[in-house]
Design a protein around this motif. Structure first.
Motif, PDB file in Angstrom:
ATOM      1  N   MET A   1       0.827  -1.217   0.000  1.00 17.04           N
ATOM      2  CA  MET A   1       0.000   0.000   0.000  1.00 17.04           C
ATOM      3  C   MET A   1       0.858   1.262   0.000  1.00 17.04           C
ATOM      4  O   MET A   1       0.511   2.267  -0.602  1.00 17.04           O
ATOM      5  CB  MET A   1      -0.908   0.022   1.238  1.00 17.04           C
ATOM      6  CG  MET A   1      -1.950  -1.057   1.275  1.00 17.04           C
ATOM      7  SD  MET A   1      -3.278  -0.799   0.111  1.00 17.04           S
ATOM      8  CE  MET A   1      -4.426  -2.010   0.703  1.00 17.04           C
ATOM      9  N   ALA A   2       1.976   1.201   0.703  1.00 14.99           N
ATOM     10  CA  ALA A   2       2.787   2.400   0.865  1.00 14.99           C
ATOM     11  C   ALA A   2       3.762   2.616  -0.280  1.00 14.99           C
ATOM     12  O   ALA A   2       4.072   3.756  -0.623  1.00 14.99           O
ATOM     13  CB  ALA A   2       3.555   2.331   2.190  1.00 14.99           C
ATOM     14  N   TRP A   3       4.262   1.533  -0.863  1.00 18.42           N
ATOM     15  CA  TRP A   3       5.280   1.739  -1.891  1.00 18.42           C
ATOM     16  C   TRP A   3       5.023   0.954  -3.180  1.00 18.42           C
ATOM     17  O   TRP A   3       4.807   1.561  -4.232  1.00 18.42           O
ATOM     18  CB  TRP A   3       6.665   1.400  -1.327  1.00 18.42           C
ATOM     19  CG  TRP A   3       7.743   1.554  -2.363  1.00 18.42           C
ATOM     20  CD1 TRP A   3       8.406   0.566  -3.022  1.00 18.42           C
ATOM     21  CD2 TRP A   3       8.243   2.777  -2.905  1.00 18.42           C
ATOM     22  NE1 TRP A   3       9.295   1.086  -3.930  1.00 18.42           N
ATOM     23  CE2 TRP A   3       9.224   2.444  -3.871  1.00 18.42           C
ATOM     24  CE3 TRP A   3       7.952   4.119  -2.660  1.00 18.42           C
ATOM     25  CZ2 TRP A   3       9.911   3.416  -4.594  1.00 18.42           C
ATOM     26  CZ3 TRP A   3       8.658   5.084  -3.379  1.00 18.42           C
ATOM     27  CH2 TRP A   3       9.619   4.724  -4.326  1.00 18.42           C
ATOM     28  N   PRO A   4       5.044  -0.388  -3.186  1.00 18.89           N
ATOM     29  CA  PRO A   4       5.032  -1.068  -4.490  1.00 18.89           C
ATOM     30  C   PRO A   4       3.741  -0.893  -5.270  1.00 18.89           C
ATOM     31  O   PRO A   4       3.769  -0.699  -6.489  1.00 18.89           O
ATOM     32  CB  PRO A   4       5.275  -2.543  -4.118  1.00 18.89           C
ATOM     33  CG  PRO A   4       4.861  -2.647  -2.709  1.00 18.89           C
ATOM     34  CD  PRO A   4       5.135  -1.326  -2.073  1.00 18.89           C
ATOM     35  N   THR A   5       2.593  -0.945  -4.578  1.00 21.39           N
ATOM     36  CA  THR A   5       1.321  -0.866  -5.297  1.00 21.39           C
ATOM     37  C   THR A   5       1.101   0.495  -5.956  1.00 21.39           C
ATOM     38  O   THR A   5       0.793   0.564  -7.152  1.00 21.39           O
ATOM     39  CB  THR A   5       0.160  -1.211  -4.347  1.00 21.39           C
ATOM     40  OG1 THR A   5       0.382  -2.516  -3.801  1.00 21.39           O
ATOM     41  CG2 THR A   5      -1.154  -1.191  -5.090  1.00 21.39           C
ATOM     42  N   PRO A   6       1.246   1.625  -5.237  1.00 22.80           N
ATOM     43  CA  PRO A   6       1.080   2.920  -5.910  1.00 22.80           C
ATOM     44  C   PRO A   6       2.095   3.152  -7.022  1.00 22.80           C
ATOM     45  O   PRO A   6       1.772   3.757  -8.051  1.00 22.80           O
ATOM     46  CB  PRO A   6       1.266   3.937  -4.774  1.00 22.80           C
ATOM     47  CG  PRO A   6       1.001   3.184  -3.532  1.00 22.80           C
ATOM     48  CD  PRO A   6       1.462   1.789  -3.792  1.00 22.80           C
ATOM     49  N   ALA A  28      -9.196   3.441  -3.085  1.00 26.79           N
ATOM     50  CA  ALA A  28      -9.134   2.258  -2.233  1.00 26.79           C
ATOM     51  C   ALA A  28      -7.739   2.064  -1.661  1.00 26.79           C
ATOM     52  O   ALA A  28      -7.585   1.664  -0.501  1.00 26.79           O
ATOM     53  CB  ALA A  28      -9.556   1.024  -3.035  1.00 26.79           C
ATOM     54  N   ILE A  29      -6.709   2.335  -2.464  1.00 24.73           N
ATOM     55  CA  ILE A  29      -5.331   2.207  -1.978  1.00 24.73           C
ATOM     56  C   ILE A  29      -5.079   3.190  -0.840  1.00 24.73           C
ATOM     57  O   ILE A  29      -4.469   2.846   0.181  1.00 24.73           O
ATOM     58  CB  ILE A  29      -4.343   2.426  -3.130  1.00 24.73           C
ATOM     59  CG1 ILE A  29      -4.403   1.254  -4.110  1.00 24.73           C
ATOM     60  CG2 ILE A  29      -2.923   2.593  -2.607  1.00 24.73           C
ATOM     61  CD1 ILE A  29      -3.612   1.471  -5.369  1.00 24.73           C
ATOM     62  N   ALA A  30      -5.550   4.419  -1.009  1.00 28.11           N
ATOM     63  CA  ALA A  30      -5.341   5.424   0.038  1.00 28.11           C
ATOM     64  C   ALA A  30      -6.097   5.064   1.317  1.00 28.11           C
ATOM     65  O   ALA A  30      -5.534   5.109   2.420  1.00 28.11           O
ATOM     66  CB  ALA A  30      -5.775   6.797  -0.473  1.00 28.11           C
ATOM     67  N   LEU A  31      -7.381   4.681   1.172  1.00 23.87           N
ATOM     68  CA  LEU A  31      -8.164   4.326   2.356  1.00 23.87           C
ATOM     69  C   LEU A  31      -7.646   3.052   3.010  1.00 23.87           C
ATOM     70  O   LEU A  31      -7.501   2.979   4.229  1.00 23.87           O
ATOM     71  CB  LEU A  31      -9.636   4.156   1.963  1.00 23.87           C
ATOM     72  CG  LEU A  31     -10.392   5.431   1.596  1.00 23.87           C
ATOM     73  CD1 LEU A  31     -11.779   5.094   1.062  1.00 23.87           C
ATOM     74  CD2 LEU A  31     -10.501   6.360   2.786  1.00 23.87           C
ATOM     75  N   LEU A  35      -6.077   2.708   6.771  1.00 24.41           N
ATOM     76  CA  LEU A  35      -6.632   1.762   7.740  1.00 24.41           C
ATOM     77  C   LEU A  35      -5.590   0.744   8.177  1.00 24.41           C
ATOM     78  O   LEU A  35      -5.552   0.330   9.343  1.00 24.41           O
ATOM     79  CB  LEU A  35      -7.841   1.045   7.126  1.00 24.41           C
ATOM     80  CG  LEU A  35      -9.121   1.863   6.991  1.00 24.41           C
ATOM     81  CD1 LEU A  35     -10.184   1.070   6.242  1.00 24.41           C
ATOM     82  CD2 LEU A  35      -9.648   2.288   8.354  1.00 24.41           C
ATOM     83  N   SER A  36      -4.735   0.322   7.240  1.00 21.58           N
ATOM     84  CA  SER A  36      -3.713  -0.672   7.580  1.00 21.58           C
ATOM     85  C   SER A  36      -2.676  -0.088   8.533  1.00 21.58           C
ATOM     86  O   SER A  36      -2.257  -0.747   9.495  1.00 21.58           O
ATOM     87  CB  SER A  36      -3.027  -1.170   6.309  1.00 21.58           C
ATOM     88  OG  SER A  36      -3.940  -1.829   5.473  1.00 21.58           O
ATOM     89  N   MET A  37      -2.257   1.162   8.273  1.00 20.38           N
ATOM     90  CA  MET A  37      -1.259   1.783   9.153  1.00 20.38           C
ATOM     91  C   MET A  37      -1.803   1.990  10.561  1.00 20.38           C
ATOM     92  O   MET A  37      -1.132   1.720  11.547  1.00 20.38           O
ATOM     93  CB  MET A  37      -0.789   3.104   8.542  1.00 20.38           C
ATOM     94  CG  MET A  37       0.174   2.924   7.382  1.00 20.38           C
ATOM     95  SD  MET A  37       0.897   4.474   6.802  1.00 20.38           S
ATOM     96  CE  MET A  37      -0.454   5.131   5.848  1.00 20.38           C
ATOM     97  N   ILE A  38      -3.035   2.478  10.633  1.00 18.52           N
ATOM     98  CA  ILE A  38      -3.639   2.693  11.952  1.00 18.52           C
ATOM     99  C   ILE A  38      -3.974   1.360  12.608  1.00 18.52           C
ATOM    100  O   ILE A  38      -3.710   1.133  13.795  1.00 18.52           O
ATOM    101  CB  ILE A  38      -4.900   3.566  11.820  1.00 18.52           C
ATOM    102  CG1 ILE A  38      -4.536   4.953  11.303  1.00 18.52           C
ATOM    103  CG2 ILE A  38      -5.620   3.674  13.164  1.00 18.52           C
ATOM    104  CD1 ILE A  38      -5.731   5.835  10.992  1.00 18.52           C
ATOM    105  N   GLY A  39      -4.560   0.452  11.815  1.00 18.55           N
ATOM    106  CA  GLY A  39      -4.994  -0.828  12.362  1.00 18.55           C
ATOM    107  C   GLY A  39      -3.856  -1.687  12.864  1.00 18.55           C
ATOM    108  O   GLY A  39      -3.995  -2.386  13.880  1.00 18.55           O
ATOM    109  N   PRO A 295      -8.730  -4.761   5.206  1.00 16.30           N
ATOM    110  CA  PRO A 295      -8.132  -4.266   6.469  1.00 16.30           C
ATOM    111  C   PRO A 295      -9.116  -4.248   7.623  1.00 16.30           C
ATOM    112  O   PRO A 295      -8.762  -4.588   8.764  1.00 16.30           O
ATOM    113  CB  PRO A 295      -7.669  -2.847   6.094  1.00 16.30           C
ATOM    114  CG  PRO A 295      -7.445  -2.898   4.630  1.00 16.30           C
ATOM    115  CD  PRO A 295      -8.505  -3.816   4.103  1.00 16.30           C
ATOM    116  N   THR A 296     -10.378  -3.891   7.346  1.00 10.26           N
ATOM    117  CA  THR A 296     -11.375  -3.847   8.410  1.00 10.26           C
ATOM    118  C   THR A 296     -11.755  -5.252   8.871  1.00 10.26           C
ATOM    119  O   THR A 296     -11.873  -5.524  10.070  1.00 10.26           O
ATOM    120  CB  THR A 296     -12.624  -3.097   7.919  1.00 10.26           C
ATOM    121  OG1 THR A 296     -12.247  -1.808   7.454  1.00 10.26           O
ATOM    122  CG2 THR A 296     -13.631  -2.948   9.042  1.00 10.26           C
ATOM    123  N   VAL A 297     -11.930  -6.158   7.905  1.00 14.45           N
ATOM    124  CA  VAL A 297     -12.318  -7.523   8.252  1.00 14.45           C
ATOM    125  C   VAL A 297     -11.224  -8.216   9.053  1.00 14.45           C
ATOM    126  O   VAL A 297     -11.502  -8.947  10.018  1.00 14.45           O
ATOM    127  CB  VAL A 297     -12.646  -8.323   6.971  1.00 14.45           C
ATOM    128  CG1 VAL A 297     -12.844  -9.806   7.299  1.00 14.45           C
ATOM    129  CG2 VAL A 297     -13.888  -7.759   6.306  1.00 14.45           C
TER     130      VAL A 297
END
Length: 307
Positions: A1-6, A28-31, A35-39, A295-297
């Motif tokens: 999410m932070a590097w390879p995907t974007p 979706a990548i940003a959200l 969520l992943s960083m906070i979660g 990430p939520t699930v």
């Protein structure tokens, strides 16, 4: 999410064939990334209290109410919890600050427009600037949005080309692209140390210009739109560094896409591409949903499996 995907998505060639799906995927990548960083920090901090988020929150409430049977988290876990809360607060505060700043800039811009422009005699919610350089941009508003055109644009462009420019700008207002730009601008300001946050902002700006082009093509021919874009860009280029500035500069000040004429955008108009096939678009949309849901699930998956 932070590097390879974007990074991979910013270089992908298919996005110009399906700009709607590409914009949704960027969101979706940003959200999902946020969520992943906070979660991740949240789960780490609550680990001593339970095996999933729900049970950990219940145990945390019991700890706050003085239950002696609940294991008290150590200093490392408290640090992780504090980091999650602070990062979440930082993201929300940055978005609120960006929205407040943009609202003030638009208000100031509207005041200047009242002094420097006149209402159009033929088009509603349109202001005409007395300037020789072709300029066209829009100023979104909660109650009423306006489109700004210059006298030079009305003089140098034919009626069909004017219709192409107006249709392009109107699509920005109708589809509320300013809110999309605001969200990614806030993301970039919140994480300036992350290079891909700038990549996402630039990519989304380019994609919404393509979306506006597609909307304009519903009313005018491809040749007419292309000629109008090239005419405005060619006239604005020599004066882009002057005091008057280009239309893109004005647009960016009020939180709208700047209308950058990238080579990819021009190539897309010069050589029409086949839209992405339905199965491929469906795959992109499925990835979009998964990136927002997973990430939520995962935060509550153990409890769901236990049930």
């Amino acid at each position: 999410m932070a590097w390879p995907t974007p990074l991979a998505l910013s270089k992908a060639k298919w996005t110009s064939r399906a700009p709607v799906q590409a914009v949704l995927l960027w969101q979706a990548i940003a959200l999902g990334g946020g969520l992943s960083m906070i979660g991740s920090m949240l789960v780490w901090g609550l680990a001593p209290l339970g095996s999933d988020l729900i049970s950990a929150l219940i145990a945390g409430w019991r700890l706050i109410t003085g239950d002696p049977d609940v294991v008290y988290p150590g200093i490392v876990h408290l640090f992780a919890l504090s980091t999650a809360l602070l990062f979440g607060f930082h993201l929300v505060l940055t978005l609120a600050r960006a929205a407040w700043r943009t609202t003030r800039q638009r208000a100031k811009h509207r005041q200047l427009l009242r002094l420097l422009s006149n209402p159009s005699d033929t088009r509603p919610n349109t202001l005409v600037l007395d300037h020789d350089m072709p300029v066209a941009y829009c100023v979104p508003g909660i109650a009423q949005s306006v489109t700004v055109l210059s006298r030079g644009l009305l003089t140098k462009l034919s009626p069909e080309e004017q219709a192409a420019v107006i249709a392009h700008e109107s699509s920005h207002l109708d589809q509320r692209h300013d809110l999309l730009i605001l969200a990614f601008t806030a993301w970039n300001e919140a994480l300036p140390w992350l290079p891909t946050s700038r990549l996402s902002l630039d990519a989304v700006r380019q994609l919404i210009e393509m979306l506006a082009d597609d909307k304009a093509l519903e009313q005018v021919s491809r040749q007419t739109l292309l000629k109008a874009i090239v005419t405005v860009a060619a006239a604005a280029a020599p004066e882009a560094s002057g005091s008057a500035g280009a239309g893109s500069s004005n647009a960016q000040q009020v939180g709208m896409p700047g209308g950058e004429v990238s080579s990819r955008r021009l190539q897309r108009l010069l050589t029409p591409e086949e839209p992405l096939a339905k199965p491929q678009r469906g795959l992109v949309l499925a990835c979009t949903v998964l990136l927002m849901v997973c990430p939520t699930v995962l935060l509550i998956a153990p409890r769901l499996l236990a049930w």
